[in-house]
Design an enzyme around this catalytic site. Structure first.
Site, PDB file in Angstrom:
ATOM      1  N   ASP B  11       0.863  -1.180   0.000  1.00 47.44           N
ATOM      2  CA  ASP B  11       0.000   0.000   0.000  1.00 47.44           C
ATOM      3  C   ASP B  11       0.901   1.232   0.000  1.00 47.44           C
ATOM      4  O   ASP B  11       1.703   1.412   0.913  1.00 47.44           O
ATOM      5  CB  ASP B  11      -0.897   0.018   1.238  1.00 47.44           C
ATOM      6  CG  ASP B  11      -1.920  -1.113   1.198  1.00 47.44           C
ATOM      7  OD1 ASP B  11      -1.987  -1.815   0.170  1.00 47.44           O
ATOM      8  OD2 ASP B  11      -2.642  -1.301   2.189  1.00 47.44           O
ATOM      9  N   ASP B 130     -14.355  -5.476  -4.845  1.00 45.79           N
ATOM     10  CA  ASP B 130     -14.481  -5.478  -3.381  1.00 45.79           C
ATOM     11  C   ASP B 130     -15.907  -5.897  -3.061  1.00 45.79           C
ATOM     12  O   ASP B 130     -16.853  -5.193  -3.425  1.00 45.79           O
ATOM     13  CB  ASP B 130     -14.221  -4.071  -2.820  1.00 45.79           C
ATOM     14  CG  ASP B 130     -12.772  -3.640  -2.992  1.00 45.79           C
ATOM     15  OD1 ASP B 130     -11.934  -4.500  -3.339  1.00 45.79           O
ATOM     16  OD2 ASP B 130     -12.467  -2.447  -2.796  1.00 45.79           O
TER      17      ASP B 130
END
Lengths: 200, 251
Positions: B11, B130
């Site tokens: 990330d 997602d």
């Protein structure tokens, strides 16, 4: 110095990065004249077979490759173009540097064949020298070459036999991407560069 | 036989790795290039950069990171986060990435999947889905980092994305994400059995056993984890050694 053929198909950054990493001298080749004085050629490529042949013909590089006596390494689509013909989008003639044809992968539930797969070496070549046993390499393809045993240097198993490395004299082709195959790929690229230098 | 892939995810925010890392051997554990090199040494089969940079201007930094990584790391690189136009895709691929993952932008404009696949090849376009389980047992697609329920049913959307030309599905279970209680095997298996493209499972991994489950029961083609690897709880090579002992093919 070797040449990397740029015919507008696929990105060459990864290959250029890998060649820089192993400190190989190279330049891009867009016309037959560009190849003068070079000790070998790499034909990369991602995309469709007919488009690949059309673009090679546009620049006259198809003729250059057919007559080329120094080492050639075809990668992925570049490897498939080395064969006689492909059935991708109808039958299209290839460069005929290695006998065989390119067909759709037959039995796999998931196509493309994408990811890491083990190489089974059928006979040793310069390209696979010093390569550890059971090395894995990175594939992304939906079509595969079918060729005679005598040209089938290495294969992989993906629900069926996949021609991984084809070889005829000075002409080599890898269906996988050596520039994305970690250490194994780097070894093979080094071997090819060395082969070009030795023959120079 | 095709190997199951282990994919660490980094990330990245404004050019730095967030969540911190436990790589004691790195000079700068916040440098994404150094982290990518470390994962490569550990035997990662692919590396994902998820750009969570807030502002558009700073997004250029992800391209620099990819370019620097691609000079030294020779496994496939994927970039996700904030990609919304064909030009974004082009820029990232030109930096040396092999794939981009599309999430919110693909939901807003499904044509982006088709245009990306036509321009750069299906293998470049990863659909990031997602998903979250609804009270009725169905799963919905969430966007904006899992905050907004689109109301779109997940399996239908994923099937549509495959038809449009996505080359791979990165499936994240919002329910499992961050729990360390294991992947959502049910939705992973449903998607893997429905799709004829590879499925990367993500979210919830906390132990070696979870990796085994997601391949054995979830039928995933690859497994992605972020904090587990960031914090050094597991190393990629440990995961692979464990899987190998359990007869899961790995590199």
């Amino acid at each position: 110095m070797i040449g990397v053929i740029d015919y507008g198909l696929g990105n060459m950054f990864s290959l250029a990065n890998a060649l820089n990493y192993i400190k190989a001298e190279f330049r891009t080749v867009a016309t037959p004249e560009d190849s003068l004085g070079l000790s070998g050629l790499i034909l990369p490529g991602v995309g469709a077979f007919p488009e690949g042949m059309r673009k090679l013909a546009l620049s006259g590089i198809d003729t250059l490759l057919k007559q080329y006596k120094k080492p050639i390494l075809g990668i992925c689509l570049g490897m498939q173009l080395l064969f006689e013909e492909s059935e991708e989008f109808g039958l299209t003639d290839g460069l005929s540097l290695i006998p065989g044809r390119v067909i759709k992968i037959q039995n796999a539930p998931k196509i493309p064949h994408m990811g890491w797969n083990e190489l089974t070496i059928n006979f040793p070549t310069t390209l696979t020298g010093k390569l550890p046993d059971k090395s894995q390499v990175y594939f992304v393809h939906s079509y595969k070459a079918v060729t005679d045993q005598q040209y089938l240097a290495a294969s992989s198993d993906y629900y069926e036999d996949i021609t991984a490395i084809a070889c005829r004299g000075n002409v080599y082709g890898t269906q996988f991407h050596p520039e994305k195959s970690g250490d194994a790929g780097i070894i093979m690229l080094k071997n090819f560069i060395q082969l070009c230098e030795v023959q120079q | 036989m095709l190997s199951k892939r282990i994919i660490p995810c980094l990330d990245v925010k404004d050019g730095r790795v967030v969540k911190g890392t436990n790589f004691v051997n790195l000079l700068d554990a916040g440098d994404p290039v150094e982290c990518a090199k470390e994962y490569n040494r550990q035997g990662a089969d692919e590396i994902v950069f998820l750009d969570i940079t807030a502002t558009h201007e700073q997004r250029k930094t992800i391209c620099d990171i990819v370019a620097k990584t691609a000079e030294q790391v020779f496994v496939p690189l994927t970039v996700g986060g904030g990609i919304s136009t064909l030009e974004d895709i082009r820029r990232i691929l030109r930096s040396g990435a092999d794939k981009v993952s599309l999430n919110s932008a693909a939901v807003k404009n499904p044509r982006l999947i088709a245009e990306g696949a036509d321009s750069f090849g299906n293998q470049c376009i990863v659909l990031a889905a997602d998903v979250k389980r609804m009270p009725d047992g169905r799963y919905n697609i969430f966007v904006s980092g899992g905050r907004i329920d689109t109301g779109i049913e997940a399996l239908g959307w994923i099937r549509e994305a495959e038809r449009l030309g996505a080359g791979e599905i990165l499936l994240t279970s919002m329910d499992a994400d961050g729990t360390k209680q294991g992947f959502d095997l049910e939705i992973t298996r449903a998607v893997a059995e429905m799709c004829s493209i590879p499925v990367i499972a993500s979210g919830g991994c906390g132990s070696l056993k979870h990796f085994h489950e997601v391949f054995e029961k979830g039928k995933a083609d690859a497994a992605l984890a972020a904090s587990l690897f960031h914090y050094g709880i597991l190393k990629v090579q440990e995961v692979k050694a464990y899987l190998r002992q359990n007869n899961i093919p790995v590199r």
